[in-house]
Design a protein around this motif. Structure first.
Motif, PDB file in Angstrom:
ATOM      1  N   LYS A 156      33.417  42.335  92.520  1.00 46.55           N
ATOM      2  CA  LYS A 156      34.065  41.149  91.935  1.00 46.55           C
ATOM      3  C   LYS A 156      35.385  41.503  91.251  1.00 46.55           C
ATOM      4  CE  LYS A 156      30.817  41.047  87.985  1.00 46.55           C
ATOM      5  NZ  LYS A 156      29.928  42.135  88.467  1.00 46.55           N
ATOM      6  N   GLY A 157      35.457  42.671  90.608  1.00 46.09           N
ATOM      7  CA  GLY A 157      36.714  43.067  89.981  1.00 46.09           C
ATOM      8  C   GLY A 157      37.810  43.308  90.998  1.00 46.09           C
ATOM      9  N   SER A 158      37.478  44.024  92.074  1.00 49.74           N
ATOM     10  CA  SER A 158      38.451  44.281  93.142  1.00 49.74           C
ATOM     11  C   SER A 158      38.914  42.974  93.780  1.00 49.74           C
ATOM     12  CB  SER A 158      37.830  45.180  94.220  1.00 49.74           C
ATOM     13  OG  SER A 158      37.435  46.425  93.690  1.00 49.74           O
ATOM     14  N   THR A 159      37.971  42.082  94.046  1.00 50.81           N
ATOM     15  CA  THR A 159      38.315  40.798  94.663  1.00 50.81           C
ATOM     16  C   THR A 159      39.197  39.976  93.732  1.00 50.81           C
ATOM     17  OG1 THR A 159      36.205  40.844  95.851  1.00 50.81           O
ATOM     18  CG2 THR A 159      37.347  38.732  95.760  1.00 50.81           C
ATOM     19  N   ALA A 160      38.901  40.022  92.446  1.00 52.76           N
ATOM     20  CA  ALA A 160      39.740  39.328  91.472  1.00 52.76           C
ATOM     21  C   ALA A 160      41.158  39.893  91.490  1.00 52.76           C
ATOM     22  CB  ALA A 160      39.142  39.456  90.071  1.00 52.76           C
ATOM     23  N   ALA A 161      41.280  41.225  91.550  1.00 48.08           N
ATOM     24  CA  ALA A 161      42.602  41.868  91.548  1.00 48.08           C
ATOM     25  C   ALA A 161      43.400  41.501  92.801  1.00 48.08           C
ATOM     26  CB  ALA A 161      42.439  43.379  91.451  1.00 48.08           C
ATOM     27  N   LEU A 193      53.345  32.172  91.294  1.00 47.83           N
ATOM     28  CA  LEU A 193      52.508  31.532  90.277  1.00 47.83           C
ATOM     29  C   LEU A 193      52.327  32.452  89.070  1.00 47.83           C
ATOM     30  CD1 LEU A 193      49.720  29.989  92.540  1.00 47.83           C
ATOM     31  CD2 LEU A 193      51.539  28.747  91.343  1.00 47.83           C
ATOM     32  N   LYS A 194      52.175  31.851  87.904  1.00 47.20           N
ATOM     33  CA  LYS A 194      51.898  32.586  86.673  1.00 47.20           C
ATOM     34  C   LYS A 194      50.384  32.713  86.543  1.00 47.20           C
ATOM     35  CE  LYS A 194      53.147  32.570  81.745  1.00 47.20           C
ATOM     36  NZ  LYS A 194      53.851  31.792  80.686  1.00 47.20           N
ATOM     37  N   THR A 195      49.877  33.941  86.598  1.00 55.86           N
ATOM     38  CA  THR A 195      48.437  34.163  86.708  1.00 55.86           C
ATOM     39  C   THR A 195      47.812  34.650  85.406  1.00 55.86           C
ATOM     40  OG1 THR A 195      48.806  36.450  87.455  1.00 55.86           O
ATOM     41  CG2 THR A 195      48.630  34.754  89.163  1.00 55.86           C
ATOM     42  N   GLY A 196      46.694  34.030  85.034  1.00 55.03           N
ATOM     43  CA  GLY A 196      45.834  34.553  83.984  1.00 55.03           C
ATOM     44  C   GLY A 196      44.744  35.376  84.651  1.00 55.03           C
ATOM     45  N   PHE A 197      44.457  36.553  84.099  1.00 55.37           N
ATOM     46  CA  PHE A 197      43.544  37.500  84.756  1.00 55.37           C
ATOM     47  C   PHE A 197      42.577  38.033  83.707  1.00 55.37           C
ATOM     48  CE2 PHE A 197      42.989  41.920  86.647  1.00 55.37           C
ATOM     49  CZ  PHE A 197      42.287  41.517  87.766  1.00 55.37           C
ATOM     50  N   TYR A 198      41.275  37.702  83.878  1.00 57.09           N
ATOM     51  CA  TYR A 198      40.258  38.118  82.896  1.00 57.09           C
ATOM     52  C   TYR A 198      39.156  38.889  83.610  1.00 57.09           C
ATOM     53  CZ  TYR A 198      36.693  37.799  79.214  1.00 57.09           C
ATOM     54  OH  TYR A 198      35.744  38.087  78.267  1.00 57.09           O
ATOM     55  N   THR A 199      39.015  40.166  83.264  1.00 54.91           N
ATOM     56  CA  THR A 199      38.003  41.016  83.873  1.00 54.91           C
ATOM     57  C   THR A 199      37.314  41.841  82.792  1.00 54.91           C
ATOM     58  OG1 THR A 199      39.578  42.820  84.244  1.00 54.91           O
ATOM     59  CG2 THR A 199      39.312  41.227  86.029  1.00 54.91           C
ATOM     60  N   SER A 200      36.217  42.482  83.168  1.00 55.02           N
ATOM     61  CA  SER A 200      35.517  43.364  82.232  1.00 55.02           C
ATOM     62  C   SER A 200      34.636  44.332  83.041  1.00 55.02           C
ATOM     63  CB  SER A 200      34.642  42.534  81.279  1.00 55.02           C
ATOM     64  OG  SER A 200      33.652  41.810  82.019  1.00 55.02           O
ATOM     65  N   PRO A 201      34.241  45.453  82.413  1.00 56.59           N
ATOM     66  CA  PRO A 201      34.709  45.944  81.112  1.00 56.59           C
ATOM     67  C   PRO A 201      36.074  46.608  81.250  1.00 56.59           C
ATOM     68  CG  PRO A 201      33.081  47.449  82.023  1.00 56.59           C
ATOM     69  CD  PRO A 201      33.206  46.309  83.002  1.00 56.59           C
ATOM     70  N   ARG A 226      42.668  45.515  75.768  1.00 66.16           N
ATOM     71  CA  ARG A 226      43.670  44.575  76.278  1.00 66.16           C
ATOM     72  C   ARG A 226      43.724  44.534  77.815  1.00 66.16           C
ATOM     73  NH1 ARG A 226      49.073  45.674  74.678  1.00 66.16           N
ATOM     74  NH2 ARG A 226      48.533  47.877  74.826  1.00 66.16           N
ATOM     75  N   GLU A 227      43.123  45.544  78.465  1.00 64.59           N
ATOM     76  CA  GLU A 227      43.034  45.521  79.933  1.00 64.59           C
ATOM     77  C   GLU A 227      42.306  44.267  80.412  1.00 64.59           C
ATOM     78  OE1 GLU A 227      41.019  49.080  81.237  1.00 64.59           O
ATOM     79  OE2 GLU A 227      42.143  50.315  79.824  1.00 64.59           O
ATOM     80  N   ARG A 228      41.428  43.732  79.600  1.00 68.22           N
ATOM     81  CA  ARG A 228      40.592  42.593  80.004  1.00 68.22           C
ATOM     82  C   ARG A 228      41.384  41.290  80.135  1.00 68.22           C
ATOM     83  NH1 ARG A 228      34.711  42.991  77.811  1.00 68.22           N
ATOM     84  NH2 ARG A 228      34.396  45.234  77.557  1.00 68.22           N
ATOM     85  N   ILE A 229      42.454  41.144  79.354  1.00 72.08           N
ATOM     86  CA  ILE A 229      43.174  39.874  79.264  1.00 72.08           C
ATOM     87  C   ILE A 229      44.630  40.124  79.638  1.00 72.08           C
ATOM     88  CG2 ILE A 229      43.801  37.952  77.767  1.00 72.08           C
ATOM     89  CD1 ILE A 229      41.385  38.713  75.993  1.00 72.08           C
ATOM     90  N   GLN A 230      45.046  39.608  80.787  1.00 71.61           N
ATOM     91  CA  GLN A 230      46.395  39.867  81.278  1.00 71.61           C
ATOM     92  C   GLN A 230      47.023  38.585  81.831  1.00 71.61           C
ATOM     93  OE1 GLN A 230      46.661  43.335  83.890  1.00 71.61           O
ATOM     94  NE2 GLN A 230      44.687  44.088  83.154  1.00 71.61           N
ATOM     95  N   ILE A 231      48.334  38.518  81.736  1.00 69.76           N
ATOM     96  CA  ILE A 231      49.102  37.471  82.418  1.00 69.76           C
ATOM     97  C   ILE A 231      50.105  38.162  83.324  1.00 69.76           C
ATOM     98  CG2 ILE A 231      50.806  35.623  82.139  1.00 69.76           C
ATOM     99  CD1 ILE A 231      49.364  34.743  79.633  1.00 69.76           C
ATOM    100  N   ASN A 232      50.087  37.791  84.592  1.00 75.48           N
ATOM    101  CA  ASN A 232      50.927  38.461  85.603  1.00 75.48           C
ATOM    102  C   ASN A 232      50.732  39.980  85.570  1.00 75.48           C
ATOM    103  OD1 ASN A 232      51.926  36.070  86.595  1.00 75.48           O
ATOM    104  ND2 ASN A 232      53.829  36.147  85.426  1.00 75.48           N
ATOM    105  N   ARG A 233      49.492  40.409  85.326  1.00 78.42           N
ATOM    106  CA  ARG A 233      49.061  41.808  85.270  1.00 78.42           C
ATOM    107  C   ARG A 233      49.745  42.599  84.160  1.00 78.42           C
ATOM    108  NH1 ARG A 233      45.547  44.080  88.903  1.00 78.42           N
ATOM    109  NH2 ARG A 233      45.200  45.454  87.118  1.00 78.42           N
ATOM    110  N   LYS A 234      50.175  41.900  83.115  1.00 81.96           N
ATOM    111  CA  LYS A 234      50.682  42.566  81.917  1.00 81.96           C
ATOM    112  C   LYS A 234      49.665  42.332  80.789  1.00 81.96           C
ATOM    113  CE  LYS A 234      55.653  42.616  82.802  1.00 81.96           C
ATOM    114  NZ  LYS A 234      55.552  42.404  84.241  1.00 81.96           N
ATOM    115  N   LEU A 235      49.296  43.426  80.110  1.00 82.24           N
ATOM    116  CA  LEU A 235      48.287  43.334  79.063  1.00 82.24           C
ATOM    117  C   LEU A 235      48.725  42.386  77.954  1.00 82.24           C
ATOM    118  CD1 LEU A 235      47.208  47.061  78.476  1.00 82.24           C
ATOM    119  CD2 LEU A 235      46.614  45.553  80.367  1.00 82.24           C
ATOM    120  N   ILE A 236      47.751  41.715  77.367  1.00 82.16           N
ATOM    121  CA  ILE A 236      48.030  40.882  76.205  1.00 82.16           C
ATOM    122  C   ILE A 236      48.693  41.748  75.134  1.00 82.16           C
ATOM    123  CG2 ILE A 236      45.658  41.272  75.359  1.00 82.16           C
ATOM    124  CD1 ILE A 236      45.800  38.542  73.990  1.00 82.16           C
TER     125      ILE A 236
END
Length: 409
Positions: free
Chosen positions: A22-27, A38-46, A52-62
């Protein structure tokens, strides 16, 4: 969420569940959608090294300051409302608020555990993806694959669309029945759409995608492993639905540029050092198969750290047929398995095994012992991989110049 005016609503969302992948597919999904502008919100875990790796916009850490402000805001709400909240729920609320505040065009959310009761399931995703169904987290989800399938399929929304990679007909029927009860459309890999690997490789691979309306030939994917082709197929199909077709150039660009750490990740050459977070039977089997297919090596040296709640006997059996020498470590105590207990389980396979104090000490021992054409595989859990990542942040050269190359086999 009501206290914060339901920030999870109002933004189009793709929601991804599954035992593995699921993480790979999300990426991959995020990379394709970002390639379209598009401006993407990206939430994964762990995470590996930084929350901050968990919460990213356009693959940039929060940003750290944004993180601190959100922590204080949610902490205040929790105290005011006097409701208990878990670590994962806290993080999920942070992600929803952050994406809302920054006006993302689409959010790509990875389920934390299961699906039905997961905090991410508060979203209203018109598209959902189920990457795989197998055994893991059985203390929470049970060991009945049909029940596990039901838990994961419960992310499907009424009148939504689900893309699934479930080869087993009996398990697929659970997902299909739930989708039909919610009047959702189902697209199954190797039925409504297909993928075909053309050329595997160490750095990238090439494959074809065959959809109901479009075919894409010789797509290049920057992730290795046959299972990543399946994940890419799910992502392409979902993105086509989301974009109402989608530009072939954007899809190609997204596939070529996607990055996802800790899955068949090569961090050094001569010897080849691979990090893989495989931690259940299915993912360990996939990992060993793909490494044998994609990398030429003489000997395989394995650094292994497992959690106590995994199917350890089965994992050890698979790895004993793959590795030539094992370095056992304890990670994330008290959840981590005692390496001396692991050592006992390896005895019947008659492979050289030693217990190491840490991942870094195991790597140092391997550095002194290994040859340039060996494979070093660091696996068993995300915690084991995280420890290796810390080591390689500072260790720029892993090869031992005193060891001469041996012939590969």
């Amino acid at each position: 969420m009501q206290y914060f005016d339901n920030p999870q609503l109002g933004i189009r969302t793709i929601h991804i569940a599954g035992t593995n992948g699921k993480g790979s597919t999300a990426a991959i999904t995020e990379s394709i959608l970002r390639a379209t502008g598009l401006k993407t919100g990206f939430y994964t875990s762990p995470h590996f090294l930084d929350f901050r790796e968990r919460i990213q916009i356009n693959r940039k850490l929060i940003k750290k300051q944004d993180l601190i402000q959100l922590i204080l805001k949610i902490k205040s709400a929790v105290e005011k409302l006097e409701i208990p909240v878990t670590f994962f729920e806290f993080g999920t609320v942070m992600a929803f608020l952050y994406f809302k505040e920054h006006n993302t065009d689409v959010n790509i959310l990875e389920v934390g555990l299961g699906g039905r009761l997961d905090a991410t399931n508060l979203c209203e995703a018109d598209i959902s993806i189920i990457t795989s169904i197998s055994h893991d987290h059985m203390e929470y989800l049970g060991d009945d694959l049909k029940q596990i399938a039901f838990e994961k399929a419960s992310i499907i929304r009424p009148s939504g669309t689900v893309f699934a990679n479930i080869p087993d007909n009996e398990i697929f029927n659970v997902v299909n029945s739930l989708a039909q009860s919610r009047k959702a459309s189902v697209y199954r890999l190797n039925s409504e759409f297909k993928v075909a690997q053309i050329e595997p490789g160490q750095g990238c691979q090439t494959f074809d995608f065959i959809g109901e309306k479009k075919e894409f030939k010789s797509l290049k994917l920057s992730l290795i492993g046959q299972f990543q082709v399946h994940n890419a197929g799910l992502a392409i199909a979902a993105c086509q639905k989301f974009l109402d077709s989608g530009n072939e150039g954007d899809i190609r660009k997204g596939l070529e540029k996607v990055q996802w750490e800790g899955r068949l990740e090569i961090v050094s050459d001569h010897p080849t050092v691979v990090l893989d977070s495989a931690h259940n039977v299915a993912s360990v089997r996939n990992m060993t198969s793909e490494l044998c297919k994609n990398i030429k090596f003489s000997r395989c040296l394995v650094i292994l750290g497992l959690m106590k709640d995994k199917e350890i006997d089965k994992i050890v059996e698979i790895l004993s047929q793959f590795g030539d020498r094992f370095y056992l470590v304890e990670v994330n105590p008290p959840r981590g398995e005692d390496p001396e207990k692991l050592q006992e389980k390896f005895k019947k396979y008659k492979k050289p095994v030693q217990v190491s104090e840490s991942v870094s000490s195991a790597l140092q021992a391997i550095k002194d012992f290994s040859n340039p054409n060996d494979l070093v595989c660091i696996t068993g859990s995300i915690f084991t991989v995280a420890e290796a990542k810390k080591y390689f942040q500072y260790e720029k050269s892993f090869s031992n110049p005193g060891n001469s190359p041996r012939s590969g086999k």
